[in-house]
Design a protein around this motif. Structure first.
Motif, PDB file in Angstrom:
ATOM      1  N   ASN A  51      -1.294   0.039 -10.472  1.00 53.74           N
ATOM      2  CA  ASN A  51      -2.439   0.836 -10.054  1.00 53.74           C
ATOM      3  C   ASN A  51      -3.192   0.128  -8.941  1.00 53.74           C
ATOM      4  O   ASN A  51      -3.443  -1.077  -9.023  1.00 53.74           O
ATOM      5  CB  ASN A  51      -3.366   1.075 -11.262  1.00 53.74           C
ATOM      6  CG  ASN A  51      -4.594   1.897 -10.905  1.00 53.74           C
ATOM      7  OD1 ASN A  51      -5.589   1.348 -10.457  1.00 53.74           O
ATOM      8  ND2 ASN A  51      -4.515   3.200 -11.119  1.00 53.74           N
ATOM      9  N   ILE A  52      -3.578   0.841  -7.898  1.00 51.66           N
ATOM     10  CA  ILE A  52      -4.218   0.231  -6.738  1.00 51.66           C
ATOM     11  C   ILE A  52      -5.522  -0.454  -7.102  1.00 51.66           C
ATOM     12  O   ILE A  52      -5.846  -1.529  -6.586  1.00 51.66           O
ATOM     13  CB  ILE A  52      -4.447   1.277  -5.622  1.00 51.66           C
ATOM     14  CG1 ILE A  52      -5.102   0.635  -4.382  1.00 51.66           C
ATOM     15  CG2 ILE A  52      -5.283   2.433  -6.122  1.00 51.66           C
ATOM     16  CD1 ILE A  52      -4.313  -0.466  -3.758  1.00 51.66           C
ATOM     17  N   TRP A  53      -6.294   0.129  -8.029  1.00 54.21           N
ATOM     18  CA  TRP A  53      -7.585  -0.476  -8.383  1.00 54.21           C
ATOM     19  C   TRP A  53      -7.394  -1.773  -9.145  1.00 54.21           C
ATOM     20  O   TRP A  53      -8.176  -2.719  -8.975  1.00 54.21           O
ATOM     21  CB  TRP A  53      -8.424   0.516  -9.177  1.00 54.21           C
ATOM     22  CG  TRP A  53      -8.764   1.733  -8.371  1.00 54.21           C
ATOM     23  CD1 TRP A  53      -8.277   2.994  -8.536  1.00 54.21           C
ATOM     24  CD2 TRP A  53      -9.647   1.786  -7.249  1.00 54.21           C
ATOM     25  NE1 TRP A  53      -8.795   3.837  -7.586  1.00 54.21           N
ATOM     26  CE2 TRP A  53      -9.649   3.125  -6.778  1.00 54.21           C
ATOM     27  CE3 TRP A  53     -10.439   0.851  -6.587  1.00 54.21           C
ATOM     28  CZ2 TRP A  53     -10.407   3.522  -5.687  1.00 54.21           C
ATOM     29  CZ3 TRP A  53     -11.205   1.248  -5.499  1.00 54.21           C
ATOM     30  CH2 TRP A  53     -11.180   2.574  -5.062  1.00 54.21           C
ATOM     31  N   MET A  64      -7.504  -3.670   0.590  1.00 54.49           N
ATOM     32  CA  MET A  64      -6.652  -4.756   0.100  1.00 54.49           C
ATOM     33  C   MET A  64      -6.918  -6.042   0.859  1.00 54.49           C
ATOM     34  O   MET A  64      -7.012  -7.124   0.263  1.00 54.49           O
ATOM     35  CB  MET A  64      -5.177  -4.348   0.207  1.00 54.49           C
ATOM     36  CG  MET A  64      -4.775  -3.234  -0.743  1.00 54.49           C
ATOM     37  SD  MET A  64      -3.105  -2.606  -0.445  1.00 54.49           S
ATOM     38  CE  MET A  64      -2.134  -4.045  -0.851  1.00 54.49           C
ATOM     39  N   ALA A  95      -5.940   2.579   1.298  1.00 56.26           N
ATOM     40  CA  ALA A  95      -6.597   1.402   0.727  1.00 56.26           C
ATOM     41  C   ALA A  95      -6.183   0.098   1.411  1.00 56.26           C
ATOM     42  O   ALA A  95      -6.541  -0.977   0.925  1.00 56.26           O
ATOM     43  CB  ALA A  95      -6.305   1.310  -0.771  1.00 56.26           C
ATOM     44  N   ALA A 123      -0.931   4.408  -1.513  1.00 52.53           N
ATOM     45  CA  ALA A 123      -2.364   4.206  -1.255  1.00 52.53           C
ATOM     46  C   ALA A 123      -2.558   3.602   0.133  1.00 52.53           C
ATOM     47  O   ALA A 123      -3.244   2.597   0.291  1.00 52.53           O
ATOM     48  CB  ALA A 123      -2.969   3.312  -2.328  1.00 52.53           C
ATOM     49  N   LEU A 174       2.397   1.784  -3.441  1.00 51.58           N
ATOM     50  CA  LEU A 174       1.417   2.288  -4.401  1.00 51.58           C
ATOM     51  C   LEU A 174       0.904   3.673  -4.029  1.00 51.58           C
ATOM     52  O   LEU A 174       0.025   4.216  -4.718  1.00 51.58           O
ATOM     53  CB  LEU A 174       0.237   1.316  -4.491  1.00 51.58           C
ATOM     54  CG  LEU A 174       0.523  -0.062  -5.095  1.00 51.58           C
ATOM     55  CD1 LEU A 174      -0.644  -1.013  -4.850  1.00 51.58           C
ATOM     56  CD2 LEU A 174       0.805   0.057  -6.589  1.00 51.58           C
ATOM     57  N   ALA A 234       0.830  -1.201   0.000  1.00 47.26           N
ATOM     58  CA  ALA A 234       0.000   0.000   0.000  1.00 47.26           C
ATOM     59  C   ALA A 234       0.869   1.257   0.000  1.00 47.26           C
ATOM     60  O   ALA A 234       0.583   2.232  -0.707  1.00 47.26           O
ATOM     61  CB  ALA A 234      -0.922  -0.008   1.219  1.00 47.26           C
TER      62      ALA A 234
END
Length: 447
Positions: free
Chosen positions: A311-313, A264, A260, A257, A255, A252
């Motif tokens: 990319n996190i998504w 995850m 998120a 993020a 990234l 995380a």
């Protein structure tokens, strides 16, 4: 339309007809949610105290030995003592360990060593408790409903595992680890109170005291059955090579993020939920060994791709696919175990099953943390996924009986079905799940 939906939606027959199964399902939902709070807070707290992937991965190492020792012993206990008492005492012990985490988190300077001590203690108590939990399912659920029960049990855990980590990420971020641990304690208090309402579950008259000879008897039986060996080996390989959850906080961060992290952790069970919610077809499957292999291979492939995604998504999507594969494999394993293992060995074999699906993740955390310390977070994830796919493929090639397992023709499955029908397991006129010897299910969950 109703017929088409029933072929897709999960089969709710065990919840409708088996009162004890229904009680277990609802109770477990509460305690799983509370435990998921600690699951997120504990590695994150270690990260905050050390900023070291190796330190986070070491949590798996300290959990490993207690899990092996007490998992095997717990299987022997499950065949020899009142399972209600065993589950009640271990659940109370898990609650006390959660209290220790809470007290430590409230200190001005939380110590690191209690986190590892608690992790080891949780592993030991979970090893004692889980065989008693698992061995009851095959006794209280009719043969024809075992796959449906496995899907419903998984759905229960997944629902909490999606909501719990997502909520835990917010709780830890805004209120700290102490609040998350407090919610875990509350969950175990509710669990213990519900355990007190369960019926006694005494052992069979033929039960003997727990012993090394009894444990060895169970191990010899498993070793003599290639299908069982295949389920253990495939799951161990998948989890050892492709279980990088311990290093998710570092992924995380990589990234950019951190917000998120809870997502995850929740993405994997979300993928499993999607399979569970569309699992009506699973009750009609006969080739459960094929489910095990395909699901485990899909888990590894999705983890490999997750390690490559920038990319996190996209990472979250891959983790969701991994969860779907793991659920598919888990349904196959659980059904094979409950369909083929004789009642008199169910507790001891449940102990081996605990090692199968618990030791792998612990070793996987050690592997992920160690490799991440050497090569970085992303290579640790994608290389493990690739290794998982290769290992599962090799096992499928050398264990053909797993691939050809058919619940309608397998001798052990037919023998177990006849044994269960002779014992009278099923739903009575009053809607109670009954068995020949005892009928109390047991709640509980490790931190």
């Amino acid at each position: 339309m109703t017929r088409k939906l029933s072929a897709i939606l999960p089969d709710l027959t065990p919840l409708r007809t088996l009162r004890e199964f229904r009680l277990l399902w609802i109770q477990g939902l509460v305690t799983y949610f509370g435990s998921s709070m600690a699951m997120i807070a504990l590695p994150l707290q270690i990260k905050d105290l050390t900023d070291s992937p190796l330190a986070v991965g070491a949590m798996g190492a300290v959990e490993l030995v207690p899990l092996i020792v007490f998992g095997l012993y717990g299987g022997a206990l499950a065949d020899a003592v009142d399972r209600r008492k065993l589950i009640l005492l271990s659940e109370a012990g898990l609650g006390l360990l959660a209290v220790i985490l809470l007290i430590n988190a409230l200190l001005p300077r939380p110590a690191l060593w209690p986190l590892y001590v608690v992790a080891a203690g949780v592993s030991a108590l979970a090893g004692i408790q889980r065989p008693a939990l698992d061995s009851l399912i095959a006794r209280i659920v009719p043969h024809a409903q075992l796959t449906a029960a496995a899907a419903l049990n998984a759905l229960r855990w997944q629902t909490a595992a999606v909501a719990g980590p997502a909520a835990a990420g917010v709780v830890v971020a805004f209120s700290g680890a102490a609040t998350a641990y407090a919610l875990t304690v509350a969950g175990f208090v509710a669990s213990v109170l519900m355990c007190l309402r369960l019926r006694p579950a005494p052992p069979s008259k033929e039960a003997t005291k727990p012993s090394l000879r009894g444990i060895a008897e169970g191990a010899r039986y498993a070793w003599s059955k290639p299908v069982l060996l295949g389920t253990y080996a495939v799951d161990l390989s998948a989890m050892f090579f492709a279980f990088p959850l311990a290093i998710f906080p570092f992924l995380a961060e990589d990234l950019d993020a951190e917000w998120a992290l809870g997502l995850m952790y929740g993405a994997i069970p979300l993928g499993s939920v999607l399979i569970s919610l569309t699992s009506g077809w699973a009750s009609k499957v006969r080739r459960h060994g094929l489910m095990v292999v395909v699901g485990a291979g899909g888990w590894g492939l999705a983890m490999a791709v997750a390690g490559w995604m920038p990319n996190i998504w996209l990472v979250l999507f891959c983790l969701m696919l991994a969860g779907a594969g793991d659920m598919l494999s888990g349904l196959g394993r659980s059904t094979i175990w409950n369909q083929t293992i004789p009642e008199e060995l169910r507790g001891r074999l449940a102990g081996l099953e605990v090692l199968s699906y618990s030791v792998g993740p612990q070793l996987g955390q050690v592997r992920a943390g160690t490799v991440a310390g050497w090569t970085g977070t992303r290579p640790a994830i994608w290389s493990g996924g690739v290794a998982c796919v290769v290992a599962v493929g090799l096992l499928a090639a050398v264990l053909p009986k797993l691939m050809t397992y058919d619940s309608e023709t397998d001798e052990d499955a037919l023998r177990r079905k006849a044994q269960q029908e002779g014992a009278g397991t099923g739903a009575d006129a009053g809607g109670e799940g009954v068995a020949a010897q005892d009928q109390a299910p047991a709640p509980g969950v490790a931190l």
